[in-house]
Design a protein around this motif. Sequence first.
Motif, PDB file in Angstrom:
ATOM      1  N   TYR A   9       0.911  -1.217   0.110  1.00 32.66           N
ATOM      2  CA  TYR A   9      -0.059  -0.267  -0.139  1.00 32.66           C
ATOM      3  C   TYR A   9       1.216   1.045   0.212  1.00 32.66           C
ATOM      4  CZ  TYR A   9      -3.202   3.457   1.575  1.00 32.66           C
ATOM      5  OH  TYR A   9      -3.902   4.821   1.744  1.00 32.66           O
ATOM      6  N   ASP A  10       1.822   1.158   0.602  1.00 31.77           N
ATOM      7  CA  ASP A  10       2.762   2.227   1.143  1.00 31.77           C
ATOM      8  C   ASP A  10       3.323   2.830  -0.522  1.00 31.77           C
ATOM      9  OD1 ASP A  10       3.287   5.081   3.037  1.00 31.77           O
ATOM     10  OD2 ASP A  10       5.504   4.252   1.984  1.00 31.77           O
ATOM     11  N   SER A  13       0.690   3.843  -3.440  1.00 30.26           N
ATOM     12  CA  SER A  13       0.590   6.162  -2.770  1.00 30.26           C
ATOM     13  C   SER A  13       2.092   6.828  -3.435  1.00 30.26           C
ATOM     14  CB  SER A  13      -0.181   5.795  -0.833  1.00 30.26           C
ATOM     15  OG  SER A  13      -0.490   4.717  -0.466  1.00 30.26           O
ATOM     16  N   THR A  39      -8.478   4.089   0.092  1.00 32.70           N
ATOM     17  CA  THR A  39      -7.286   4.032  -0.823  1.00 32.70           C
ATOM     18  C   THR A  39      -6.414   5.449  -1.539  1.00 32.70           C
ATOM     19  OG1 THR A  39      -8.719   1.992  -2.153  1.00 32.70           O
ATOM     20  CG2 THR A  39      -6.429   2.456  -3.039  1.00 32.70           C
ATOM     21  N   PRO A  40      -6.842   6.289  -1.305  1.00 33.27           N
ATOM     22  CA  PRO A  40      -5.721   7.553  -1.713  1.00 33.27           C
ATOM     23  C   PRO A  40      -5.711   7.781  -0.837  1.00 33.27           C
ATOM     24  CG  PRO A  40      -8.020   7.777  -2.484  1.00 33.27           C
ATOM     25  CD  PRO A  40      -7.913   6.829  -2.142  1.00 33.27           C
ATOM     26  N   GLY A  42      -2.919   7.405   1.274  1.00 32.28           N
ATOM     27  CA  GLY A  42      -2.003   7.339   2.050  1.00 32.28           C
ATOM     28  C   GLY A  42      -1.197   8.090   0.791  1.00 32.28           C
ATOM     29  N   MET A  43      -1.813   8.349  -0.578  1.00 31.62           N
ATOM     30  CA  MET A  43      -1.659   8.912  -1.740  1.00 31.62           C
ATOM     31  C   MET A  43      -1.251  10.830  -1.665  1.00 31.62           C
ATOM     32  SD  MET A  43      -2.995   9.656  -5.655  1.00 31.62           S
ATOM     33  CE  MET A  43      -4.338  11.037  -4.542  1.00 31.62           C
TER      34      MET A  43
END
Length: 251
Positions: A9-10, A13, A39-40, A42-43
Motif C-alpha cells: 500500500y505505501d 501511495s 485507497t488514496p 496514503g497518496m
Amino acid sequence: MRIICVNNYDEMSEKAANILASQIILKPESVVGLATGSTPIGMYDHMVRAYESGKISFQRVTTFNLDEYFNLDKNNPQSYYFYMKKNLYDKVDIPNENINIPNGMVEDIERECIRYEKEIRNKGGIDIQVLGIGRNGHIGFNEPDIKFEALTHMVNLDEQTIRDNSRFFSSIEEVPTKAISMGIKTIMRAKKIVLLASGKEKAESIYEAIYGKITPTLPASVLQLHPDVVFVLDKDAAWKLDSKELDKEYL
Ligand code: F6R
C-alpha cells in the motif's frame, strides 16, 4: 494502458503521489480530478509531504472531486468535502475557490449536475483524474448498470457499496443511499487517468476491468478504451493478472 505493480500500500501511495506531483510540476495550473475512500489516503499523505518539502504548490491547481453523498451536510465527518479538507485541502496551499466538490445539499440536483459539468468544461477539462475502484467495479459512484451514465448525475448506491462504506459510519442505516457522481464520459474525457487499488478484495474487479468484456455491469472496464490510463496496484490487487503485462517493481 500501463499497469504498475508494487509491493504494498505505501509504495502504491508514493507512486501515485509521484505521478500527480510530476503533473503539477510540469503544469502548475493543472486541473486535477480526485477520489476519496480509503485507497488514496496514503497518496494524499505523500502529496502533503511533497508540498511541505517545497516540491509542489497547489496555488494554481484546480481540483474536481468525483463524487459526494446526497443530503449529507458538508460538515458531517463522513462527507467527502470533510474528508478532502482533512486529508488534503487544509494541509496545502490550494485556494478555496479552486476546490470543486458536487453539492449534495442543493434542492435542484439536476441543475447542480449541469453546473458541475460546466465548471469542468470552463476550466478546460481535467488533466489528470485519480480513481479508486469498488469491489463491484464501480468508478466514482458509477454503479453496475445496464448502460453507462455519461455525465454528472444522481446515483442510487449499490447494496454492496452501501455495505462496503458502512465501515465509515456507526451503523449501516446511516450510510446515504444516494450520491452525485461524475459520469463515465466525464471521467473518460480526462486527459490522463490513474487508478489505484490495494488489497486482495480488489483483485477480481481489477482483473475484470483489465481483461473482461467492456460492459456497464463492470463500469471500470470502460477504461480499456482510454488512451492514457495507468493502473497502480499493489501485488495483492494484481495477483490475478498476467505477470508478463506488469511493470513489476517487487521482484
Ligand atoms: C470515491 C469513489 C469510489 C471509491 C471506491 C473505492 O470518491 O469514487 O469509487 O474510489 O469505492 O473505495 P475504497 O478506496 O474505500 O476501497
